[in-house]
Design a protein around this motif. Sequence first.
Motif, mmCIF file in Angstrom:
data_model
loop_
_atom_site.group_PDB
_atom_site.id
_atom_site.type_symbol
_atom_site.label_atom_id
_atom_site.label_comp_id
_atom_site.label_asym_id
_atom_site.label_seq_id
_atom_site.Cartn_x
_atom_site.Cartn_y
_atom_site.Cartn_z
ATOM 1 N N UNK A 1 -67.124 -76.092 -60.936
ATOM 2 C CA UNK A 1 -65.936 -76.884 -61.244
ATOM 3 C C UNK A 1 -66.138 -77.602 -62.567
ATOM 4 N N UNK A 2 -65.183 -77.433 -63.468
ATOM 5 C CA UNK A 2 -65.237 -78.127 -64.744
ATOM 6 C C UNK A 2 -63.900 -78.835 -64.952
ATOM 7 N N UNK B 1 -54.359 -79.264 -59.965
ATOM 8 C CA UNK B 1 -54.611 -80.149 -58.826
ATOM 9 C C UNK B 1 -53.657 -81.351 -58.787
ATOM 10 N N UNK B 2 -53.694 -82.045 -57.689
ATOM 11 C CA UNK B 2 -52.842 -83.223 -57.417
ATOM 12 C C UNK B 2 -51.365 -82.822 -57.433
ATOM 13 N N UNK B 3 -51.112 -81.581 -56.996
ATOM 14 C CA UNK B 3 -49.760 -81.061 -56.998
ATOM 15 C C UNK B 3 -48.890 -81.807 -55.976
ATOM 16 N N UNK C 1 -60.049 -85.732 -62.285
ATOM 17 C CA UNK C 1 -58.991 -84.751 -62.035
ATOM 18 C C UNK C 1 -59.138 -84.073 -60.675
ATOM 19 N N UNK C 2 -60.283 -84.337 -60.010
ATOM 20 C CA UNK C 2 -60.401 -83.922 -58.614
ATOM 21 C C UNK C 2 -61.455 -82.872 -58.299
ATOM 22 N N UNK C 3 -62.444 -82.703 -59.180
ATOM 23 C CA UNK C 3 -63.491 -81.692 -58.949
ATOM 24 C C UNK C 3 -64.228 -81.948 -57.638
ATOM 25 N N UNK C 4 -64.685 -83.183 -57.490
ATOM 26 C CA UNK C 4 -65.467 -83.512 -56.299
ATOM 27 C C UNK C 4 -64.596 -83.451 -55.043
ATOM 28 N N UNK C 5 -63.355 -83.928 -55.169
ATOM 29 C CA UNK C 5 -62.449 -83.902 -54.012
ATOM 30 C C UNK C 5 -62.170 -82.477 -53.558
ATOM 31 N N UNK D 1 -57.390 -79.179 -63.478
ATOM 32 C CA UNK D 1 -56.475 -79.961 -64.310
ATOM 33 C C UNK D 1 -55.522 -80.718 -63.394
ATOM 34 N N UNK D 2 -55.535 -82.046 -63.480
ATOM 35 C CA UNK D 2 -54.618 -82.831 -62.653
ATOM 36 C C UNK D 2 -53.208 -82.670 -63.196
ATOM 37 N N UNK D 3 -52.295 -82.370 -62.291
ATOM 38 C CA UNK D 3 -50.918 -82.059 -62.704
ATOM 39 C C UNK D 3 -50.237 -83.250 -63.372
#
Length: 374
Positions: free
Chosen positions: A88-89, A190-192, A94-98, A161-163
């Motif tokens: 994960x990069x 992510x975070x859609x 932006x939510x990699x760990x989540x 990439x967080x939306x």
Amino acid sequence: ELPCTVRSFCEAAGVAVPDLMKTLMGMGMMLNINADIDLETAELVATELGVDIELKASETLEDELITQIEEHEDEAESLVARAPIVTFLGHVDHGKTSLLDNLIGINVVKGEAGGITQHIRAYKVPKGDRAVTFVDTPGHEAFTEMRARGANVTDIAVLVVAADDGIMPQTEEAISHAKAANVPIVVALNKIDLEGVDANRVMTQLTEHQLTPSEWGGDVEVVRTSATTGEGMDELLETLLTIAELNEYSANPKRSALGVCLESEQHGDRGVVAKVVVQNGTLRVGDILVCGPAHGRVRAMKDTLTGKAIKEAGPSTPVSLFGLDKPPGAGDRFHVLSDITQAREIAGSRDDESSRQSLSGITTKVSFDNFQEM
Ligand code: GDP
Ligand code: MG
């Protein structure tokens, strides 16, 4: 043409160190025991001391053995499919760990100091009869550093990439790192789940960065995900498995293991714990390892996901490993040898090397305060 040191010269030629020093001084050279001497000087000194030398020096042992192991070609019939190793990069938060938490069904983010990932996490996540190995790094520096050290552990990069934020500076850096590594990139948009996010805006940004989504006629899979609701997680796994199938990542589980150390730590009571990923072969309890400047016999291994003790680990498996004499660095490759004395020698020669380098400030050693989820 390889440089040898005063020490290795003396060992190889059976000459006392002070004698060599004296001879060198006679030639106007003040060198310490770890200093390199070049071929020309070595030959001069050898004539001076009346010894016959064949310049192979101590590095030869390492070079030959390790090169042999690295270059050993597995026959096609011994190869079997292995899990893709996915990193994960992306921009911080932006939510990699989540995403990784969601995939393995735990919540690490909550327990993280300041919500910032401190450790490299690596898990092999089963999916039906297949699996995907995920690596979550504290930042892309770890990814870059490992790559710089020749340890390419990643098969596929998931660009998170967080939306709501879209492409940020660290996203751009991540893109260039993934491109430099020449691995396929999958985008997790992510975070859609967030109210009012505009997926098209991010798709436009991606296109501007030469990552044209497949739904727009490009070749980049963009998966809309939410680590919070779980939306898109199955699709992400499926996408990764499809890419893995296309690329036919394979390994030979029957050979002795080789791989990379992700991070390591010296524990007071338990000794050194190293988080490593087996890239090829099968690593077994009892194997003799050399890993960077460290060596030892594998005393125990734990599955990083379940924490259970395991006796062997096949290709693409991350494990916590016990039994090394000192903590290797992130990106140090490990190899299995048949002889502990040889392992000690090779590790020792590297240790000289790294202490010499750190004296001149080149080597930075990675160390960690504590170890997550051991
Ligand atoms: P990292 O720095 O990329 O590892 O990001 P984290 O996984 O630590 O997430 C940063 C913050 O975003 C945390 O507060 C998460 O709870 C939150 N977050 C992560 N993924 C999602 C998501 O899909 N939806 C929403 N609403 N929040 C998320
Ligand atoms: Mg994180």
